[in-house]
Design a protein around this motif. Structure first.
Motif, PDB file in Angstrom:
ATOM      1  N   ILE A 238      -1.186   4.687   0.681  1.00  0.00           N
ATOM      2  CA  ILE A 238      -2.457   5.577   0.951  1.00  0.00           C
ATOM      3  C   ILE A 238      -3.517   5.820   2.218  1.00  0.00           C
ATOM      4  CG2 ILE A 238      -2.816   4.467  -1.933  1.00  0.00           C
ATOM      5  CD1 ILE A 238      -4.341   2.093  -0.044  1.00  0.00           C
TER       6      ILE A 238
ATOM      7  N   TYR B 266       0.673  -1.157  -0.297  1.00  0.00           N
ATOM      8  CA  TYR B 266       0.067   0.688   0.015  1.00  0.00           C
ATOM      9  C   TYR B 266       0.919   0.883   0.377  1.00  0.00           C
ATOM     10  CZ  TYR B 266      -4.289  -2.884   1.482  1.00  0.00           C
ATOM     11  OH  TYR B 266      -4.521  -3.809   0.611  1.00  0.00           O
ATOM     12  N   ASP B 267       2.068   0.781  -0.232  1.00  0.00           N
ATOM     13  CA  ASP B 267       3.349   2.171  -0.488  1.00  0.00           C
ATOM     14  C   ASP B 267       3.052   2.458  -1.446  1.00  0.00           C
ATOM     15  OD1 ASP B 267       3.781   4.766  -0.337  1.00  0.00           O
ATOM     16  OD2 ASP B 267       5.235   3.734   1.576  1.00  0.00           O
TER      17      ASP B 267
ATOM     18  N   ASP C 146       3.824   4.580  -4.329  1.00  0.00           N
ATOM     19  CA  ASP C 146       4.363   5.628  -4.512  1.00  0.00           C
ATOM     20  C   ASP C 146       5.798   6.352  -3.947  1.00  0.00           C
ATOM     21  OD1 ASP C 146       2.469   5.971  -5.804  1.00  0.00           O
ATOM     22  OD2 ASP C 146       1.172   7.178  -4.793  1.00  0.00           O
TER      23      ASP C 146
ATOM     24  N   ASP D  94      -8.499  -1.747   0.438  1.00  0.00           N
ATOM     25  CA  ASP D  94      -8.794  -1.685  -0.932  1.00  0.00           C
ATOM     26  C   ASP D  94      -9.512  -2.704  -1.844  1.00  0.00           C
ATOM     27  OD1 ASP D  94      -8.611  -0.254  -3.400  1.00  0.00           O
ATOM     28  OD2 ASP D  94      -6.783  -0.155  -3.819  1.00  0.00           O
TER      29      ASP D  94
ATOM     30  N   GLU E 261      -5.394   8.815   5.997  1.00  0.00           N
ATOM     31  CA  GLU E 261      -5.545   8.338   4.379  1.00  0.00           C
ATOM     32  C   GLU E 261      -4.928   9.355   3.550  1.00  0.00           C
ATOM     33  OE1 GLU E 261      -9.588   7.846   2.323  1.00  0.00           O
ATOM     34  OE2 GLU E 261      -9.766   8.347   3.633  1.00  0.00           O
ATOM     35  N   GLY E 262      -4.052   8.983   2.505  1.00  0.00           N
ATOM     36  CA  GLY E 262      -3.129   9.247   1.857  1.00  0.00           C
ATOM     37  C   GLY E 262      -1.159  10.291   2.459  1.00  0.00           C
TER      38      GLY E 262
END
Length: 454
Positions: free
Chosen positions: A388, A361-362, A364, A406, A440-441
């Motif tokens: 995220i 979930y990472d 980026d 997700d 979140e984010g």
């Protein structure tokens, strides 16, 4: 088997207790009263003999008047004066005259004994007189009619009072037992209704009794736990069925393709076999994870050894670096070694699950930070990613089985939604805790805490 009502058991028990208690008490009362009264009777005989003995030892017989003799006797007592040879010389009776024929028993000292004459009880006291005024014997006859009458009256009164007490106690116990059993009957009726209608029903009565109210509260808590367990089991079966259905359908579809086209089209055969093998691996992984969640529930693991937590973290991170060379792993470990008794395989599973989850979930920033920190009675392992994140409303459910943040990308990432549940179960089996903080984010921070065993 014939079952007896609690009400009647209580009635019989209370009546029996009262009856036995009253019987013992009244028997002891009559017994000790009889001893006291008989002692008084003996004392009266002894005193009369003592006064008569003093009278005949200190005065000539012809100077002793009847009034002096009567003053030495109690009511209804009879005295008899005997010669040395046992011949009756004089007798006197106070109250109603007694016509009794008794033989003299020569005694050397004062003596009092019980005797039955013409079916009546008497005390007969005798003593020897050897003085200058008289040489012979004195006997005092004392009837026990009054004593026997008192004892019989006490026994009659005790019987009547006992019967009335037992009757009264039985009536009171009957109504009291009715009152006591009434809330239990209400509970039993509601339990029958719950049995018919299922887990959703609860006991909704107040008895104003500490014991029964506690029983009701305990039952309702038990039903809450049962309902929760039942719903979790039901959800678990539904989720597991859903998770297995998709790969099985995919395998079934590709087997049909192979059956129809695979014999003549190698490319179809290769593609379908590859996909089917992947799905079988997915099923196998799912089954393995399900077994982990159900195996040795609540039992401590026996294959434990003292593990250096920092070294194990370094080892797992190095393995991840080789698999994910594009990720940056930052370590901030405690300077001193952290030794902990644990199954090394379990610790490896825990670290791999959370590290793998952070990587998934990472996508980026590709930055994972791992920290260990030793406290007085515990140590923490912190794994933080900058991916995220998790919506605030979903954080509480993140450790539920088959839960995914997700959901649209879960199959692409290869997860079954069981990893975090497995990690949490393993941590809790060592009396540890785990919790998440996330925005979140921005980031997700996992804190694993183990307490040092004393």
């Amino acid at each position: 088997m014939n079952k007896k009502s609690l009400k009647y058991k209580w009635l019989r028990l209370s009546t029996l207790i009262i009856s036995v208690t009253y019987l013992i008490f009244s028997s002891m009362l009559i017994y000790f009263t009889s001893i006291y009264l008989k002692d008084q009777e003996y004392r009266s005989v002894d005193r009369s003999i003592e006064e008569l003995e003093s009278l005949y030892e200190t005065q000539p017989i012809n100077t002793i008047s009847q009034d002096e003799v009567y003053s030495s006797l109690y009511d209804r007592q009879k005295m008899i004066l005997y010669t040395q040879g046992g011949e009756e010389v004089f007798s006197a009776t106070t109250g109603i005259p007694m016509k009794l024929d008794i033989d003299l028993e020569a005694v050397s000292e004062r003596e009092i004994k019980e005797s039955e004459i013409d079916q009546e009880d008497f005390l007969i006291g005798s003593t020897k007189i050897d003085s200058q005024y008289w040489d012979g014997y004195i006997s005092v006859i004392h009837p026990l009619n009054s004593y026997n009458s008192v004892i019989r009256m006490m026994m009659f009164i005790a019987t009547v009072v006992g019967f009335m007490s037992i009757l009264f106690t039985s009536v009171i116990s009957y109504f009291f037992s009715n009152r006591m059993v009434r809330p239990i009957r209400k509970i039993a009726n509601q339990l029958k209704r719950i049995e018919e209608q299922g887990f959703s029903e609860r006991l909704k009565i107040t008895t104003n009794s500490e014991e029964t109210d506690y029983m009701i509260d305990s039952f309702n808590h038990l039903m809450d736990s049962l309902e929760q367990s039942y719903n979790q089991q039901k959800q678990f079966v539904e989720d597991a069925s859903h998770e297995l259905r998709t790969p099985l359908q995919i395998i079934q579809g590709h087997l049909k393709l192979i059956s129809r086209w695979g014999k003549h089209k190698p490319e179809v055969l290769d593609e379908s076999l590859g996909i089917s093998i992947d799905e079988l691996r997915r099923i196998n992984k799912l089954v393995e994870e399900l077994l982990i969640l159900t195996k040795n529930e609540g039992k401590p693991d026996m294959n434990m050894e003292k593990v250096d937590i920092n070294e194990e973290v370094r080892s797992r991170v190095e393995s991840m670096r080789k698999l994910h060379s594009n990720y940056t792993f930052t370590l901030d470990l405690e300077e001193e070694p952290i030794k902990y008794m644990i199954n090394p395989y379990h610790l490896e599973q825990i670290l791999v699950i959370f590290l793998d989850n952070a990587i998934k979930y990472d996508k980026d920033r590709c930055h994972i930070m791992i920290t260990t920190e030793m406290k007085e009675d515990h140590f923490d392992i912190v794994i933080m990613d900058y991916g995220i994140g998790i919506p605030e409303k979903e954080i509480e459910a993140i450790f539920d089985r088959f839960y995914r943040v997700d959901k649209s990308r879960s199959r692409e990432m290869g997860g079954n939604g069981l990893g975090l549940s497995i990690a949490k179960k393993l941590i809790e089996s060592y009396r540890g805790n785990v919790w998440l903080e996330s925005e979140e984010g921005q980031f997700t921070k996992v804190t694993i805490r183990f307490y040092m065993k004393k």
